[in-house]
Design a protein around this motif. Structure first.
Motif, mmCIF file in Angstrom:
data_model
loop_
_atom_site.group_PDB
_atom_site.id
_atom_site.type_symbol
_atom_site.label_atom_id
_atom_site.label_comp_id
_atom_site.label_asym_id
_atom_site.label_seq_id
_atom_site.Cartn_x
_atom_site.Cartn_y
_atom_site.Cartn_z
ATOM 1 N N GLU A 107 0.850 -1.205 0.000
ATOM 2 C CA GLU A 107 0.000 0.000 0.000
ATOM 3 C C GLU A 107 0.882 1.251 0.000
ATOM 4 O O GLU A 107 1.812 1.351 0.813
ATOM 5 C CB GLU A 107 -0.860 0.043 1.265
ATOM 6 N N ILE A 108 0.589 2.197 -0.849
ATOM 7 C CA ILE A 108 1.378 3.436 -0.870
ATOM 8 C C ILE A 108 1.057 4.253 0.384
ATOM 9 O O ILE A 108 -0.114 4.535 0.649
ATOM 10 C CB ILE A 108 1.038 4.289 -2.113
ATOM 11 N N PRO A 109 2.079 4.629 1.155
ATOM 12 C CA PRO A 109 1.807 5.459 2.330
ATOM 13 C C PRO A 109 1.173 6.791 1.923
ATOM 14 O O PRO A 109 1.548 7.385 0.921
ATOM 15 C CB PRO A 109 3.188 5.702 2.941
ATOM 16 N N ARG A 110 0.197 7.245 2.692
ATOM 17 C CA ARG A 110 -0.497 8.507 2.371
ATOM 18 C C ARG A 110 0.204 9.724 2.957
ATOM 19 O O ARG A 110 -0.162 10.856 2.668
ATOM 20 C CB ARG A 110 -1.933 8.489 2.919
ATOM 21 N N ASP A 111 1.186 9.482 3.825
ATOM 22 C CA ASP A 111 1.893 10.580 4.483
ATOM 23 C C ASP A 111 3.049 11.040 3.587
ATOM 24 O O ASP A 111 3.972 10.257 3.311
ATOM 25 C CB ASP A 111 2.427 10.078 5.832
ATOM 26 N N PRO A 112 3.014 12.306 3.115
ATOM 27 C CA PRO A 112 4.101 12.755 2.236
ATOM 28 C C PRO A 112 5.474 12.666 2.882
ATOM 29 O O PRO A 112 6.482 12.476 2.197
ATOM 30 C CB PRO A 112 3.714 14.204 1.903
ATOM 31 N N GLU A 113 5.522 12.792 4.208
ATOM 32 C CA GLU A 113 6.826 12.720 4.882
ATOM 33 C C GLU A 113 7.442 11.327 4.726
ATOM 34 O O GLU A 113 8.671 11.182 4.686
ATOM 35 C CB GLU A 113 6.690 13.086 6.372
ATOM 36 N N ILE A 114 6.603 10.302 4.665
ATOM 37 C CA ILE A 114 7.127 8.937 4.466
ATOM 38 C C ILE A 114 7.624 8.782 3.030
ATOM 39 O O ILE A 114 8.711 8.256 2.791
ATOM 40 C CB ILE A 114 6.044 7.889 4.808
ATOM 41 N N LEU A 115 6.842 9.254 2.080
ATOM 42 C CA LEU A 115 7.283 9.164 0.679
ATOM 43 C C LEU A 115 8.606 9.906 0.478
ATOM 44 O O LEU A 115 9.472 9.473 -0.283
ATOM 45 C CB LEU A 115 6.216 9.751 -0.249
ATOM 46 N N LYS A 116 8.764 11.016 1.183
ATOM 47 C CA LYS A 116 9.965 11.834 1.016
ATOM 48 C C LYS A 116 11.213 11.197 1.635
ATOM 49 O O LYS A 116 12.320 11.707 1.455
ATOM 50 C CB LYS A 116 9.726 13.234 1.584
ATOM 51 N N LYS A 117 11.029 10.077 2.341
ATOM 52 C CA LYS A 117 12.209 9.358 2.843
ATOM 53 C C LYS A 117 12.993 8.732 1.691
ATOM 54 O O LYS A 117 14.165 8.406 1.823
ATOM 55 C CB LYS A 117 11.781 8.245 3.810
ATOM 56 N N ILE A 118 12.312 8.534 0.557
ATOM 57 C CA ILE A 118 13.011 8.008 -0.629
ATOM 58 C C ILE A 118 13.841 9.128 -1.234
ATOM 59 O O ILE A 118 13.301 10.176 -1.603
ATOM 60 C CB ILE A 118 12.004 7.496 -1.685
ATOM 61 N N ASN A 119 15.133 8.911 -1.304
ATOM 62 C CA ASN A 119 16.022 9.909 -1.871
ATOM 63 C C ASN A 119 15.619 10.192 -3.322
ATOM 64 O O ASN A 119 15.582 9.275 -4.137
ATOM 65 C CB ASN A 119 17.459 9.362 -1.810
ATOM 66 N N GLY A 120 15.251 11.430 -3.623
ATOM 67 C CA GLY A 120 14.818 11.780 -4.982
ATOM 68 C C GLY A 120 13.335 12.113 -5.047
ATOM 69 O O GLY A 120 12.873 12.671 -6.022
ATOM 70 N N ILE A 121 12.585 11.727 -4.005
ATOM 71 C CA ILE A 121 11.177 12.140 -3.953
ATOM 72 C C ILE A 121 11.083 13.331 -3.000
ATOM 73 O O ILE A 121 11.448 13.235 -1.835
ATOM 74 C CB ILE A 121 10.257 10.995 -3.462
ATOM 75 N N ALA A 122 10.610 14.445 -3.528
ATOM 76 C CA ALA A 122 10.529 15.660 -2.717
ATOM 77 C C ALA A 122 9.079 16.132 -2.654
ATOM 78 O O ALA A 122 8.146 15.387 -2.960
ATOM 79 C CB ALA A 122 11.453 16.729 -3.295
ATOM 80 N N ASP A 123 8.917 17.403 -2.270
ATOM 81 C CA ASP A 123 7.562 17.949 -2.047
ATOM 82 C C ASP A 123 6.672 17.807 -3.275
ATOM 83 O O ASP A 123 5.507 17.472 -3.162
ATOM 84 C CB ASP A 123 7.652 19.441 -1.694
#
Ligand code: SF4
Length: 215
Positions: A107-123
């Motif tokens: 499941e894709i996390p809905r929290d942008p802060e979690i997605l941003k833990k991936i280096n290269g994914i930003a705001d």
């Protein structure tokens, strides 16, 4: 016209223009959250036409995170080579797929802060995903959005800060259905309020635009 009425007027005029002139990209019809998030990564730092040209083949081959996870990285790089930055982009896709599958049960996390833990994914990518995939009212800014907002509302400010862009976006975006407004702004910035030679004479918001009014 007071300031708030001006935002409403611009919003309505750009949406009217969009209804007649929208670009027809396949990802704008997708409701598949995997495709929506991956597409935002593919769209970074490349032209939309490149993504459009490889969209169907890519998602026919990579139907879900598991396909990216198990793919040979060299093959993945080759499949997205046309977009440029294929080494970096492939690593982001691999890292994201690993995180979603191993830490979030697919499941894709809905929290942008979690997605941003991936280096290269930003705001931009995380907030665009929430907006386009989940109909959230988020703020994200690319060159087209920044250019239009800066010209229309802040023409005397040569270095408009992100907070100021976001404040203007907050007034410009509707309360619901923001994704349509973002697509409208992206298309409007590309076709009318272009970087070189903006088409002010054809522009439906010229009477609202501070840049044009101060020419
Ligand atoms: Fe852009 Fe010109 Fe329209 Fe202003 S009037 S939004 S500068 S195209």
């Amino acid at each position: 016209m007071d300031k708030e009425d001006n935002y409403i007027s611009i919003r309505n005029k750009i949406l009217d223009w969009y209804n007649e002139n929208k670009r027809d990209y396949p990802w704008r019809k997708s409701k598949n959250l995997y495709q929506i998030l991956i597409t935002e990564i593919l769209l970074q730092k490349t032209i939309a036409l490149n993504v459009s040209n490889m969209y169907n083949d890519f998602f026919a081959k990579y139907k879900g995170f598991a396909d990216i996870f198990k793919a040979d990285i060299n093959q993945l790089q080759s499949d997205i080579e046309i977009l440029g930055l294929s080494n970096k982009r492939a690593k982001i896709l691999k890292d994201l797929s690993a995180m979603v599958l191993t830490e979030y049960n697919g499941e894709i996390p809905r929290d942008p802060e979690i997605l941003k833990k991936i280096n290269g994914i930003a705001d931009y990518v995380s907030n665009a995903f929430l907006c386009f995939g989940l109909d959230k009212r988020t703020f994200f800014v690319d060159v087209n959005i920044k250019r239009l907002v800066s010209r229309a509302f802040e023409p005397s400010n040569s270095k408009v800060k992100i907070d100021v862009i976001n404040e203007n976006l907050d007034r410009l975006l509707p309360k619901t259905g923001c994704k349509h407004m973002y697509w409208a702004i992206l298309d409007f910035g590309n076709k009318i309020c272009s970087k070189k030679s903006p088409k002010c004479e054809l522009c439906p918001i010229s009477e609202n635009c501070l840049y044009y009014q101060n020419l």
